[in-house]
Design an enzyme around this catalytic site. Sequence first.
Site, PDB file in Angstrom:
ATOM      1  N   LYS A 200      -1.050  -9.457   2.880  1.00 31.63           N
ATOM      2  CA  LYS A 200      -0.313  -8.974   4.047  1.00 31.63           C
ATOM      3  C   LYS A 200      -1.198  -7.996   4.804  1.00 31.63           C
ATOM      4  O   LYS A 200      -1.897  -7.190   4.192  1.00 31.63           O
ATOM      5  CB  LYS A 200       0.992  -8.277   3.653  1.00 31.63           C
TER       6      LYS A 200
ATOM      7  N   GLU B  34      -1.313  -5.543   8.651  1.00 31.91           N
ATOM      8  CA  GLU B  34      -0.520  -4.974   9.724  1.00 31.91           C
ATOM      9  C   GLU B  34      -1.143  -5.237  11.083  1.00 31.91           C
ATOM     10  O   GLU B  34      -2.370  -5.253  11.226  1.00 31.91           O
ATOM     11  CB  GLU B  34      -0.382  -3.453   9.520  1.00 31.91           C
TER      12      GLU B  34
ATOM     13  N   ASP C 197       0.829  -1.203   0.000  1.00 36.18           N
ATOM     14  CA  ASP C 197       0.000   0.000   0.000  1.00 36.18           C
ATOM     15  C   ASP C 197       0.865   1.254   0.000  1.00 36.18           C
ATOM     16  O   ASP C 197       0.354   2.376  -0.097  1.00 36.18           O
ATOM     17  CB  ASP C 197      -1.008   0.009   1.149  1.00 36.18           C
TER      18      ASP C 197
ATOM     19  N   GLU D 179       9.370  -4.063  10.745  1.00 37.38           N
ATOM     20  CA  GLU D 179       9.754  -2.755  10.201  1.00 37.38           C
ATOM     21  C   GLU D 179      10.223  -1.825  11.306  1.00 37.38           C
ATOM     22  O   GLU D 179       9.538  -1.649  12.320  1.00 37.38           O
ATOM     23  CB  GLU D 179       8.595  -2.111   9.438  1.00 37.38           C
TER      24      GLU D 179
END
Length: 281
Positions: free
Chosen positions: A113, A115, A44, A182
């Site tokens: 994916k 988050e 994204d 991340e």
Amino acid sequence: MKNTVAEFIKMKGEGRRIAELTCYDYTTAKLVERAGVNAILVGDSLGMTMLGYSDTLPVTLDDMIRYSAAVARACSETMVIMDMPFMSYQTSVYDAVANAGRMMKEGRGQAVKLEGGAAVTEQICAITDAGIPVQAHIGMTPQSVNVFGGFKVQGKGEAAARRLLEDALAVQEAGAFSVVLECVPPKLAALISKKLAIPTIGIGAGAGCDGQVLVYQDMLGMNTDFTPKFVKKYAAVGETMTAAFRAYVEDVQSGAFPAPEHSFAKSDCSDEYLAALDAEF
């Protein structure tokens, strides 16, 4: 397909590193696959790299499907992982499964994916139960940028480090086949990688992860707005492109392009007929 969920688990067991890159279009995806990259993430992040937003939040499900389908059409060996955009999975487990299913049917990738850690384990369980592989994403999760107060390193301090490890174990237990870390301190990322049976994919998380992912425009030097500290620039493609565009402008303005070799030599019309048309009109 060469790069599968099973292959990624095998690679971790054998100590082979996984190379993942973002990509958003057919032409670039063809080049990325030719280079032997294991996985393409249709992130994204396209909100910033392709659409010009300041963050990922405005990206829609339709945006993700359109770009994912373009990438998937280019790939036969490379796993294509599709980001679930903001509010496509947070609202309910039902929404998460329905939207992940639509992405698989229309986006044509091999995995999605999303988050979040322990807070999204119900969604991960339900999506994987539906037969859709899930890559998790913890640490600095860009969709939560307003909660974090910016793009900041996560897992600093003892309590935060414990929560991040717990999140990693939770998404693994929920069924994720890999997890992106991340902006995580390298020592903590290495510990998480050691504790998990599934691969960790680092971005700004040091060399102790089982693989790495970068935004391709960053690593090619195409992003003129901002380059994160963790990016290694492998080429100055942005400068090369600008020079080529400038040369094209100069050639057009000077009349050097197109030259005779860039034109179709033959015509069905004779010079005499074209002269007659000129005189008539």
